[in-house]
Design a protein around this motif. Sequence first.
Motif, PDB file in Angstrom:
ATOM      1  N   ASP A   1     -19.186 -15.670 -21.985  1.00 54.55           N
ATOM      2  CA  ASP A   1     -18.108 -14.694 -21.804  1.00 54.55           C
ATOM      3  C   ASP A   1     -17.950 -13.971 -23.140  1.00 54.55           C
ATOM      4  O   ASP A   1     -17.400 -14.527 -24.098  1.00 54.55           O
ATOM      5  CB  ASP A   1     -16.818 -15.409 -21.408  1.00 54.55           C
ATOM      6  CG  ASP A   1     -15.656 -14.435 -21.230  1.00 54.55           C
ATOM      7  OD1 ASP A   1     -15.920 -13.233 -21.045  1.00 54.55           O
ATOM      8  OD2 ASP A   1     -14.493 -14.880 -21.287  1.00 54.55           O
TER       9      ASP A   1
ATOM     10  N   GLU B   1     -16.744 -10.404 -25.118  1.00 54.83           N
ATOM     11  CA  GLU B   1     -15.940  -9.181 -25.021  1.00 54.83           C
ATOM     12  C   GLU B   1     -15.723  -8.594 -26.407  1.00 54.83           C
ATOM     13  O   GLU B   1     -15.729  -9.310 -27.416  1.00 54.83           O
ATOM     14  CB  GLU B   1     -14.576  -9.486 -24.380  1.00 54.83           C
ATOM     15  CG  GLU B   1     -14.652 -10.019 -22.963  1.00 54.83           C
ATOM     16  CD  GLU B   1     -13.280 -10.337 -22.400  1.00 54.83           C
ATOM     17  OE1 GLU B   1     -12.331 -10.421 -23.213  1.00 54.83           O
ATOM     18  OE2 GLU B   1     -13.158 -10.499 -21.179  1.00 54.83           O
ATOM     19  N   ASP B   2     -15.499  -7.273 -26.424  1.00 59.60           N
ATOM     20  CA  ASP B   2     -15.122  -6.647 -27.679  1.00 59.60           C
ATOM     21  C   ASP B   2     -13.613  -6.752 -27.872  1.00 59.60           C
ATOM     22  O   ASP B   2     -12.897  -7.352 -27.059  1.00 59.60           O
ATOM     23  CB  ASP B   2     -15.594  -5.193 -27.737  1.00 59.60           C
ATOM     24  CG  ASP B   2     -14.963  -4.304 -26.666  1.00 59.60           C
ATOM     25  OD1 ASP B   2     -13.902  -4.681 -26.117  1.00 59.60           O
ATOM     26  OD2 ASP B   2     -15.528  -3.236 -26.379  1.00 59.60           O
TER      27      ASP B   2
ATOM     28  N   GLY C   1     -11.270  -5.975 -25.041  1.00 58.66           N
ATOM     29  CA  GLY C   1     -11.414  -6.730 -23.802  1.00 58.66           C
ATOM     30  C   GLY C   1     -12.511  -6.233 -22.894  1.00 58.66           C
ATOM     31  O   GLY C   1     -12.594  -6.657 -21.731  1.00 58.66           O
ATOM     32  N   ASN C   2     -13.389  -5.358 -23.408  1.00 63.82           N
ATOM     33  CA  ASN C   2     -14.482  -4.833 -22.592  1.00 63.82           C
ATOM     34  C   ASN C   2     -15.674  -5.781 -22.621  1.00 63.82           C
ATOM     35  O   ASN C   2     -16.051  -6.295 -23.681  1.00 63.82           O
ATOM     36  CB  ASN C   2     -14.917  -3.453 -23.104  1.00 63.82           C
ATOM     37  CG  ASN C   2     -13.802  -2.442 -23.049  1.00 63.82           C
ATOM     38  OD1 ASN C   2     -13.113  -2.314 -22.036  1.00 63.82           O
ATOM     39  ND2 ASN C   2     -13.599  -1.711 -24.147  1.00 63.82           N
ATOM     40  N   GLU C   3     -16.288  -5.983 -21.469  1.00 60.20           N
ATOM     41  CA  GLU C   3     -17.467  -6.828 -21.353  1.00 60.20           C
ATOM     42  C   GLU C   3     -18.637  -6.206 -22.114  1.00 60.20           C
ATOM     43  O   GLU C   3     -18.879  -5.004 -22.042  1.00 60.20           O
ATOM     44  CB  GLU C   3     -17.824  -6.992 -19.869  1.00 60.20           C
ATOM     45  CG  GLU C   3     -19.087  -7.783 -19.596  1.00 60.20           C
ATOM     46  CD  GLU C   3     -19.437  -7.789 -18.114  1.00 60.20           C
ATOM     47  OE1 GLU C   3     -20.439  -8.439 -17.745  1.00 60.20           O
ATOM     48  OE2 GLU C   3     -18.719  -7.125 -17.331  1.00 60.20           O
TER      49      GLU C   3
END
Length: 615
Positions: free
Chosen positions: A513, A515-516, A519-521
């Motif tokens: 998991d 993310e940046d 909160g972007n994948e």
Amino acid sequence: MFYKTALLGAVAFGASLSALAQTDTAEETKLDTITVNGSRLDQTLTEIGSSVSLITNEDLDELGVDFALDAVATAPGVTVNQNGAFGGNASVRIRGASSDQTLVLIDGVPVNDPTGTGGGYNFAYLDTDNIERIEVLKGPQSTLWGSDAIGGVVSITTKQPSEGLTGSVFGEYGSFNTLRGGAAISNASETGDFRIAATGLTTDGISKADEDNGNTEDDAYESQTVSAKGGLNLPNSVRLETSILWSDTESEYDSYSGSAQGNVADGDEVSNSETLTGYVTLKAPLFDGLLDNLVQIGYSDIERENVSNGAQSYLTEGDRVLYRYQGTLNINDANKLAFGAEREETSANDQDSAIDSLFALYEYKPVETLTLTGGVRIDDHDGFGSETTGRAAAAWNATDQLIVRASWAQGFKAPSIFQSTYICTFCGLTAPNPNLKPETSEAFDIGVEWRSADQRLMLGATVFDQETDNLIDFSFTAGYDNIAFVESQGIELVGAYSLTEWLNVSANYTYIDAEDGDGNELSRLPENSANVTLSLDPEGPFAGSVIVRHNGEEANTNGTDLDSWTRLDLTGRYDINEKVELYGRIENLFDEDYQQILGYGTPGTSGSLGIRLRF
């Protein structure tokens, strides 16, 4: 929530592997003798607290792959992406870290491309025939290996000379009019040793741009590799070693097309690459072996040229020179200290940089079953100042069957020469970004590994968490700037079981998991990936394997999703006698139609047959 999911996943995976797993019993009983070169303390698999995947020469034979990229892809926690088969640019990411944050070593010498945008390594060309083993060290390893090791290290050891005069010749033919062959000769005695080898590959290939999108032009690929390694045993256990590895490749690729899927379509483009890597090492023990000394000079060079429609469109050249001293003080059975200094000088397109480093690593074994390791490193970059990184690790052999590992580490990566000198003229800038800072990371992992009393069953699970600050990316306001934060967490599950003396099955699964800061994948990174290998080695001349590789759905850079895919490969080997072996491989048996990167095609069902002669 993540750790609850990870724990449930570990339980479910462990239960399923009681019926589906693999181990090589003879090998697993020697865990305390297998040395991990990347640890810099010559720790064995029972002593190292860091998470490491080991791919041996036997594993490479079982996989039957031509390129190191395909072998590294089978390690848990590793994600690979390639812009089309046969020479397409190929990257390796460890636990979600950027491919530019993976340091690649060949016999301890850094070979990352100093001319690249982020200084990463292109795995597209590295042939497996000269490789003895591959170690994948996961998480920040900067305390051990300095800059670029912020996400992990792929440490490659080339083949050693064999005792007595020996040699081999092989040749194979396969789909897409692919020809591959090579030869090697070596000798080792009390005086010294040497090994010389050469391999070559040529293929018509397939279209780099996906054929399903109407791209019908095949993109050819060819490469030549020559290696030489030698050593001289001097009085008082002093040893002088040297090695050189040269490769030359030519790869056709396709053109940018703004209207096509993935912005790629048929075109007349060619990439030429020539690389050279080598080292000279002096090993000199003192005080009856109490202090081992290593002095090394390493060198790597790369020249890349792109040709478009017959005219040169790009040319770049760079090199690295490494000066290294390491002393290892074997105080007693419970205490070991490694210390040293390094200087790395890098140049790319008439731009230079240098890093001076001091490091110390300490191993303490308060009891025979517990190994504690700590270390600190200071790197002084001539353009970005000093960075200090630390690490701590523990390996506890709780019982004869159970090992618990844990590690914490920091990492850093100095901006590449390209990033630190780039002037974005179309952004209205007149100078490089003066405020650019190194990327930094911090990570921990905790893992357990259990083996049954009869050594037939092995189960393992590792939970990891890593944060990267000041990630460098392109910015229209500054050119290249520290504009990103990334957090990656997940779990790696492994299992192995010997069903019989000749039938084994192994499996691994990874959940990531990543993310940046918003909160972007992260793109081009599947949350779920897995590998299963069924190995058959009955008494007699035949051996073979069934290999299943799964890559879950992942995000594209344009906001869409790339479909998941599962591929099945078969390999087989038949010994006509002790000196003659026939071997073959079928890839993508069920003709899975998939892409690793949007717009780029992959081969359908294909295969090869070969013969190897030994003398």
